[in-house]
Design a protein around this motif. Structure first.
Motif, mmCIF file in Angstrom:
data_model
loop_
_atom_site.group_PDB
_atom_site.id
_atom_site.type_symbol
_atom_site.label_atom_id
_atom_site.label_comp_id
_atom_site.label_asym_id
_atom_site.label_seq_id
_atom_site.Cartn_x
_atom_site.Cartn_y
_atom_site.Cartn_z
ATOM 1 N N THR A 1 3.547 -5.844 48.202
ATOM 2 C CA THR A 1 3.228 -6.141 46.811
ATOM 3 C C THR A 1 2.769 -7.586 46.674
ATOM 4 O O THR A 1 3.466 -8.509 47.086
ATOM 5 C CB THR A 1 4.441 -5.889 45.899
ATOM 6 N N CYS A 2 1.579 -7.760 46.093
ATOM 7 C CA CYS A 2 1.016 -9.092 45.842
ATOM 8 C C CYS A 2 1.245 -9.523 44.397
ATOM 9 O O CYS A 2 1.409 -10.695 44.107
ATOM 10 C CB CYS A 2 -0.479 -9.092 46.107
ATOM 11 N N LEU A 3 1.203 -8.549 43.496
ATOM 12 C CA LEU A 3 1.324 -8.819 42.067
ATOM 13 C C LEU A 3 1.800 -7.557 41.385
ATOM 14 O O LEU A 3 1.370 -6.457 41.732
ATOM 15 C CB LEU A 3 -0.050 -9.228 41.494
ATOM 16 N N GLU A 4 2.721 -7.721 40.439
ATOM 17 C CA GLU A 4 3.133 -6.578 39.640
ATOM 18 C C GLU A 4 3.510 -7.057 38.254
ATOM 19 O O GLU A 4 3.828 -8.227 38.055
ATOM 20 C CB GLU A 4 4.279 -5.804 40.291
ATOM 21 N N GLY A 5 3.423 -6.142 37.297
ATOM 22 C CA GLY A 5 3.766 -6.516 35.937
ATOM 23 C C GLY A 5 3.703 -5.331 34.999
ATOM 24 O O GLY A 5 3.513 -4.189 35.414
ATOM 25 N N GLU A 6 3.896 -5.629 33.723
ATOM 26 C CA GLU A 6 3.856 -4.630 32.668
ATOM 27 C C GLU A 6 3.010 -5.166 31.521
ATOM 28 O O GLU A 6 2.920 -6.377 31.316
ATOM 29 C CB GLU A 6 5.259 -4.341 32.122
ATOM 30 N N VAL A 7 2.422 -4.254 30.784
ATOM 31 C CA VAL A 7 1.647 -4.628 29.605
ATOM 32 C C VAL A 7 1.867 -3.566 28.533
ATOM 33 O O VAL A 7 1.930 -2.379 28.829
ATOM 34 C CB VAL A 7 0.137 -4.791 29.935
ATOM 35 N N THR A 8 2.037 -4.010 27.302
ATOM 36 C CA THR A 8 2.170 -3.093 26.181
ATOM 37 C C THR A 8 0.839 -3.039 25.440
ATOM 38 O O THR A 8 0.276 -4.071 25.077
ATOM 39 C CB THR A 8 3.279 -3.554 25.212
ATOM 40 N N LEU A 9 0.335 -1.835 25.252
ATOM 41 C CA LEU A 9 -0.902 -1.603 24.508
ATOM 42 C C LEU A 9 -0.552 -0.882 23.213
ATOM 43 O O LEU A 9 0.271 0.040 23.225
ATOM 44 C CB LEU A 9 -1.859 -0.743 25.334
ATOM 45 N N VAL A 10 -1.148 -1.306 22.122
ATOM 46 C CA VAL A 10 -0.835 -0.739 20.812
ATOM 47 C C VAL A 10 -2.079 -0.085 20.223
ATOM 48 O O VAL A 10 -3.159 -0.676 20.219
ATOM 49 C CB VAL A 10 -0.300 -1.824 19.848
ATOM 50 N N ASN A 11 -1.914 1.148 19.745
ATOM 51 C CA ASN A 11 -2.976 1.852 19.036
ATOM 52 C C ASN A 11 -3.043 1.285 17.624
ATOM 53 O O ASN A 11 -2.041 1.262 16.912
ATOM 54 C CB ASN A 11 -2.658 3.353 19.002
ATOM 55 N N VAL A 12 -4.208 0.786 17.232
ATOM 56 C CA VAL A 12 -4.328 0.168 15.917
ATOM 57 C C VAL A 12 -5.472 0.795 15.126
ATOM 58 O O VAL A 12 -6.359 1.438 15.676
ATOM 59 C CB VAL A 12 -4.567 -1.357 16.013
ATOM 60 N N ALA A 13 -5.435 0.562 13.822
ATOM 61 C CA ALA A 13 -6.504 0.995 12.917
ATOM 62 C C ALA A 13 -6.813 -0.157 11.973
ATOM 63 O O ALA A 13 -5.916 -0.898 11.568
ATOM 64 C CB ALA A 13 -6.065 2.213 12.118
ATOM 65 N N PHE A 14 -8.090 -0.322 11.682
ATOM 66 C CA PHE A 14 -8.513 -1.324 10.712
ATOM 67 C C PHE A 14 -8.479 -0.709 9.319
ATOM 68 O O PHE A 14 -8.863 0.442 9.136
ATOM 69 C CB PHE A 14 -9.953 -1.782 11.007
ATOM 70 N N GLN A 15 -8.065 -1.490 8.346
ATOM 71 C CA GLN A 15 -8.143 -1.054 6.964
ATOM 72 C C GLN A 15 -9.601 -1.133 6.528
ATOM 73 O O GLN A 15 -10.440 -1.715 7.216
ATOM 74 C CB GLN A 15 -7.259 -1.935 6.077
ATOM 75 N N GLU A 16 -9.925 -0.559 5.395
ATOM 76 C CA GLU A 16 -11.325 -0.499 4.936
ATOM 77 C C GLU A 16 -11.992 -1.870 4.858
ATOM 78 O O GLU A 16 -13.160 -2.020 5.179
ATOM 79 C CB GLU A 16 -11.421 0.202 3.584
ATOM 80 N N ASN A 17 -11.256 -2.887 4.462
ATOM 81 C CA ASN A 17 -11.856 -4.211 4.331
ATOM 82 C C ASN A 17 -12.013 -4.903 5.695
ATOM 83 O O ASN A 17 -12.559 -5.995 5.767
ATOM 84 C CB ASN A 17 -11.046 -5.091 3.380
ATOM 85 N N LYS A 18 -11.516 -4.271 6.753
ATOM 86 C CA LYS A 18 -11.616 -4.760 8.131
ATOM 87 C C LYS A 18 -10.886 -6.086 8.357
ATOM 88 O O LYS A 18 -11.049 -6.723 9.370
ATOM 89 C CB LYS A 18 -13.073 -4.880 8.573
ATOM 90 N N GLU A 19 -10.090 -6.513 7.382
ATOM 91 C CA GLU A 19 -9.335 -7.758 7.529
ATOM 92 C C GLU A 19 -7.887 -7.489 7.921
ATOM 93 O O GLU A 19 -7.194 -8.403 8.338
ATOM 94 C CB GLU A 19 -9.394 -8.565 6.238
ATOM 95 N N VAL A 20 -7.452 -6.264 7.770
ATOM 96 C CA VAL A 20 -6.070 -5.910 8.079
ATOM 97 C C VAL A 20 -6.065 -4.901 9.217
ATOM 98 O O VAL A 20 -6.773 -3.902 9.175
ATOM 99 C CB VAL A 20 -5.357 -5.316 6.838
ATOM 100 N N ILE A 21 -5.264 -5.208 10.223
ATOM 101 C CA ILE A 21 -5.098 -4.309 11.362
ATOM 102 C C ILE A 21 -3.641 -3.869 11.379
ATOM 103 O O ILE A 21 -2.740 -4.705 11.291
ATOM 104 C CB ILE A 21 -5.434 -5.010 12.689
#
Length: 75
Positions: A33-53
């Motif tokens: 093993t040279c490198l290992e790790g974890e990453v959290t990915l989140v499913n998101v949606a933009f609101q109609e004004n595209k300013e809120v995720i």
């Protein structure tokens, strides 16, 4: 090191309501093993004004498809 080969492994550790916990490991040509790790990915949606995720739950169909890759042990 530059020019050496590595093997990349990726697996799903946890499938949440709107997120995935993915683990990864890079191994050298001898399997060390040279490198290992974890990453959290989140499913998101933009609101109609595209300013809120906001986090958005996965659909049942998407959860079914993603869950095929979930394992409890990477070895």
């Amino acid at each position: 090191r530059l020019g050496e080969g590595v093997t990349k492994k990726l697996w799903l550790k946890n499938l949440g309501v709107a997120s995935l916990l993915c683990c990864f490991r890079f191994e050298d040509e001898l399997g060390k093993t040279c490198l290992e790790g974890e990453v959290t990915l989140v499913n998101v949606a933009f609101q109609e004004n595209k300013e809120v995720i906001k986090a958005e739950p996965f659909s049942e169909d998407m959860k079914r498809k993603i869950s095929k890759y979930q394992i409890t042990n990477s070895n």
